[in-house]
Design a protein around this motif. Structure first.
Motif, PDB file in Angstrom:
ATOM      1  N   GLY A  91       0.822  -1.206   0.000  1.00 34.16           N
ATOM      2  CA  GLY A  91       0.000   0.000   0.000  1.00 34.16           C
ATOM      3  C   GLY A  91       0.860   1.261   0.000  1.00 34.16           C
ATOM      4  O   GLY A  91       2.095   1.200   0.081  1.00 34.16           O
ATOM      5  N   GLN A  92       0.211   2.407  -0.110  1.00 37.26           N
ATOM      6  CA  GLN A  92       0.904   3.687  -0.086  1.00 37.26           C
ATOM      7  C   GLN A  92      -0.064   4.771   0.375  1.00 37.26           C
ATOM      8  O   GLN A  92      -1.264   4.694   0.114  1.00 37.26           O
ATOM      9  N   ILE A  93       0.476   5.775   1.051  1.00 40.25           N
ATOM     10  CA  ILE A  93      -0.294   6.945   1.465  1.00 40.25           C
ATOM     11  C   ILE A  93       0.399   8.170   0.886  1.00 40.25           C
ATOM     12  O   ILE A  93       1.618   8.311   1.007  1.00 40.25           O
ATOM     13  N   LEU A  94      -0.380   9.041   0.247  1.00 41.05           N
ATOM     14  CA  LEU A  94       0.132  10.282  -0.316  1.00 41.05           C
ATOM     15  C   LEU A  94      -0.428  11.460   0.474  1.00 41.05           C
ATOM     16  O   LEU A  94      -1.642  11.567   0.633  1.00 41.05           O
ATOM     17  N   LEU A  95       0.460  12.327   0.964  1.00 42.50           N
ATOM     18  CA  LEU A  95       0.066  13.554   1.647  1.00 42.50           C
ATOM     19  C   LEU A  95       0.418  14.701   0.712  1.00 42.50           C
ATOM     20  O   LEU A  95       1.596  15.030   0.547  1.00 42.50           O
ATOM     21  N   VAL A  96      -0.575  15.300   0.076  1.00 47.92           N
ATOM     22  CA  VAL A  96      -0.327  16.348  -0.913  1.00 47.92           C
ATOM     23  C   VAL A  96       0.005  17.643  -0.169  1.00 47.92           C
ATOM     24  O   VAL A  96      -0.799  18.134   0.615  1.00 47.92           O
ATOM     25  N   THR A  97       1.208  18.168  -0.419  1.00 48.56           N
ATOM     26  CA  THR A  97       1.671  19.356   0.304  1.00 48.56           C
ATOM     27  C   THR A  97       1.697  20.617  -0.538  1.00 48.56           C
ATOM     28  O   THR A  97       1.821  21.717   0.005  1.00 48.56           O
ATOM     29  N   HIS A  98       1.589  20.473  -1.864  1.00 51.84           N
ATOM     30  CA  HIS A  98       1.651  21.662  -2.720  1.00 51.84           C
ATOM     31  C   HIS A  98       1.082  21.347  -4.095  1.00 51.84           C
ATOM     32  O   HIS A  98       1.304  20.265  -4.642  1.00 51.84           O
ATOM     33  N   GLY A  99       0.354  22.296  -4.647  1.00 50.80           N
ATOM     34  CA  GLY A  99      -0.049  22.224  -6.044  1.00 50.80           C
ATOM     35  C   GLY A  99      -1.328  21.466  -6.302  1.00 50.80           C
ATOM     36  O   GLY A  99      -2.154  21.234  -5.412  1.00 50.80           O
ATOM     37  N   LYS A 100      -1.471  21.068  -7.563  1.00 46.75           N
ATOM     38  CA  LYS A 100      -2.669  20.379  -8.040  1.00 46.75           C
ATOM     39  C   LYS A 100      -2.236  19.272  -8.984  1.00 46.75           C
ATOM     40  O   LYS A 100      -1.298  19.443  -9.767  1.00 46.75           O
ATOM     41  N   GLY A 101      -2.920  18.148  -8.906  1.00 43.16           N
ATOM     42  CA  GLY A 101      -2.589  17.036  -9.784  1.00 43.16           C
ATOM     43  C   GLY A 101      -3.712  16.040  -9.866  1.00 43.16           C
ATOM     44  O   GLY A 101      -4.881  16.368  -9.594  1.00 43.16           O
ATOM     45  N   TYR A 102      -3.348  14.810 -10.239  1.00 42.80           N
ATOM     46  CA  TYR A 102      -4.334  13.759 -10.448  1.00 42.80           C
ATOM     47  C   TYR A 102      -3.898  12.463  -9.775  1.00 42.80           C
ATOM     48  O   TYR A 102      -2.714  12.182  -9.636  1.00 42.80           O
ATOM     49  N   TYR A 103      -4.902  11.673  -9.418  1.00 41.05           N
ATOM     50  CA  TYR A 103      -4.710  10.314  -8.913  1.00 41.05           C
ATOM     51  C   TYR A 103      -5.782   9.469  -9.572  1.00 41.05           C
ATOM     52  O   TYR A 103      -6.950   9.880  -9.651  1.00 41.05           O
ATOM     53  N   GLN A 104      -5.382   8.297 -10.075  1.00 41.28           N
ATOM     54  CA  GLN A 104      -6.365   7.423 -10.703  1.00 41.28           C
ATOM     55  C   GLN A 104      -6.040   5.974 -10.416  1.00 41.28           C
ATOM     56  O   GLN A 104      -4.899   5.536 -10.578  1.00 41.28           O
ATOM     57  N   ASN A 115       4.834  -1.283   5.158  1.00 40.51           N
ATOM     58  CA  ASN A 115       4.901  -2.727   4.912  1.00 40.51           C
ATOM     59  C   ASN A 115       5.933  -3.087   3.848  1.00 40.51           C
ATOM     60  O   ASN A 115       5.696  -3.943   3.003  1.00 40.51           O
ATOM     61  N   THR A 116       7.097  -2.420   3.885  1.00 41.21           N
ATOM     62  CA  THR A 116       8.097  -2.620   2.832  1.00 41.21           C
ATOM     63  C   THR A 116       8.585  -4.067   2.670  1.00 41.21           C
ATOM     64  O   THR A 116       9.017  -4.413   1.567  1.00 41.21           O
ATOM     65  N   PRO A 117       8.526  -4.930   3.701  1.00 39.73           N
ATOM     66  CA  PRO A 117       8.922  -6.319   3.448  1.00 39.73           C
ATOM     67  C   PRO A 117       8.057  -7.004   2.382  1.00 39.73           C
ATOM     68  O   PRO A 117       8.478  -7.970   1.758  1.00 39.73           O
ATOM     69  N   LYS A 118       6.836  -6.480   2.156  1.00 43.76           N
ATOM     70  CA  LYS A 118       5.969  -7.041   1.110  1.00 43.76           C
ATOM     71  C   LYS A 118       6.413  -6.596  -0.279  1.00 43.76           C
ATOM     72  O   LYS A 118       5.957  -7.133  -1.281  1.00 43.76           O
ATOM     73  N   GLY A 119       7.267  -5.567  -0.345  1.00 39.97           N
ATOM     74  CA  GLY A 119       7.725  -5.010  -1.617  1.00 39.97           C
ATOM     75  C   GLY A 119       7.331  -3.551  -1.697  1.00 39.97           C
ATOM     76  O   GLY A 119       6.281  -3.151  -1.198  1.00 39.97           O
ATOM     77  N   ALA A 120       8.188  -2.737  -2.321  1.00 40.42           N
ATOM     78  CA  ALA A 120       7.943  -1.290  -2.360  1.00 40.42           C
ATOM     79  C   ALA A 120       7.005  -0.902  -3.505  1.00 40.42           C
ATOM     80  O   ALA A 120       5.993  -0.249  -3.286  1.00 40.42           O
ATOM     81  N   VAL A 121       7.350  -1.267  -4.736  1.00 41.89           N
ATOM     82  CA  VAL A 121       6.541  -0.856  -5.894  1.00 41.89           C
ATOM     83  C   VAL A 121       6.789  -1.804  -7.059  1.00 41.89           C
ATOM     84  O   VAL A 121       7.898  -2.313  -7.235  1.00 41.89           O
ATOM     85  N   VAL A 122       5.740  -2.037  -7.840  1.00 37.45           N
ATOM     86  CA  VAL A 122       5.843  -2.810  -9.076  1.00 37.45           C
ATOM     87  C   VAL A 122       5.408  -1.876 -10.200  1.00 37.45           C
ATOM     88  O   VAL A 122       4.261  -1.407 -10.219  1.00 37.45           O
ATOM     89  N   TRP A 123       6.342  -1.567 -11.099  1.00 40.73           N
ATOM     90  CA  TRP A 123       6.077  -0.622 -12.185  1.00 40.73           C
ATOM     91  C   TRP A 123       5.467  -1.328 -13.382  1.00 40.73           C
ATOM     92  O   TRP A 123       5.867  -2.441 -13.725  1.00 40.73           O
ATOM     93  N   LEU A 124       4.525  -0.641 -14.035  1.00 43.65           N
ATOM     94  CA  LEU A 124       3.834  -1.166 -15.201  1.00 43.65           C
ATOM     95  C   LEU A 124       4.021  -0.200 -16.377  1.00 43.65           C
ATOM     96  O   LEU A 124       5.011   0.505 -16.420  1.00 43.65           O
ATOM     97  N   GLN A 125       3.068  -0.137 -17.292  1.00 42.20           N
ATOM     98  CA  GLN A 125       3.183   0.656 -18.508  1.00 42.20           C
ATOM     99  C   GLN A 125       2.974   2.147 -18.245  1.00 42.20           C
ATOM    100  O   GLN A 125       2.365   2.534 -17.245  1.00 42.20           O
ATOM    101  N   PRO A 126       3.449   2.991 -19.169  1.00 44.00           N
ATOM    102  CA  PRO A 126       3.220   4.431 -19.046  1.00 44.00           C
ATOM    103  C   PRO A 126       1.729   4.777 -19.119  1.00 44.00           C
ATOM    104  O   PRO A 126       0.946   4.055 -19.734  1.00 44.00           O
ATOM    105  N   VAL A 127       1.356   5.875 -18.504  1.00 42.50           N
ATOM    106  CA  VAL A 127       0.007   6.426 -18.618  1.00 42.50           C
ATOM    107  C   VAL A 127      -0.068   7.123 -19.972  1.00 42.50           C
ATOM    108  O   VAL A 127       0.767   7.980 -20.282  1.00 42.50           O
TER     109      VAL A 127
END
Length: 165
Positions: free
Chosen positions: A88-101, A142-154
């Motif tokens: 899992g991951q938690i994002l704390l937005v501290t500045h600006g504007k963007g998107y999450y999908q 929970n980093t022992p489960k793995g940090a990130v698995v990257w896939l295709q570009p948006v």
């Protein structure tokens, strides 16, 4: 600079002065965007982002806390590739504007002050809007489960798709 930013800078200067520091500000302070809390860090050159993004690791993964924390800054139009986090991951937005999908769901607008919980193993992407930078603190537990698995570009079609405010 807003009142909170002035207070932070003044407090930092008082601490430096009280510690006997009289010279040029440290590089980490010099590299800060005036609207962000932490240093911008280095350009992410992993190939897992479209556009320019920066990363400053704040807390590297370790066996005590099993969490890594980074400050990520996206220039306008920059975004991550599709990816997921086994822990899992938690994002704390501290500045600006963007998107999450999340895959199969509408793209959401995110702004300073938003907290996004990315559930474990849910494919998603995040990044800046085309007219604003975006900075967020990325917490990967929970980093022992793995940090990130990257896939295709948006794709541009996905990036510029429908918006739910």
């Amino acid at each position: 600079m807003n009142r909170r930013g002035v207070t932070i800078v003044l407090s930092f200067m008082i601490v430096l002065y009280s510690c006997g520091f009289r010279g040029k500000a440290p590089k980490a302070v010099q590299d800060r965007d005036p609207d962000t809390i932490f240093p911008r860090g280095d350009i992410i050159a992993s190939g897992n982002f479209t556009g320019t993004a920066f990363l400053q690791m704040l807390v590297p993964a370790d066996t005590v806390y099993n969490t890594q924390i980074g400050n990520v800054t996206f220039q306008p139009g920059a975004r991550s590739h599709w990816h997921f986090h086994p822990g899992g991951q938690i994002l704390l937005v501290t500045h600006g504007k963007g998107y999450y999908q999340e895959k199969g769901k509408p793209r959401l607008i995110i702004r300073s002050g938003d907290v996004i919980k990315c559930p474990p193993n849910v494919v998603h992407w995040h990044g800046a809007s085309s007219d604003s930078s975006l900075t967020h603190i990325a917490i990967s537990p929970n980093t022992p489960k793995g940090a990130v698995v990257w896939l295709q570009p948006v794709t541009d079609k996905e990036y510029y798709g429908g918006i739910r405010e």
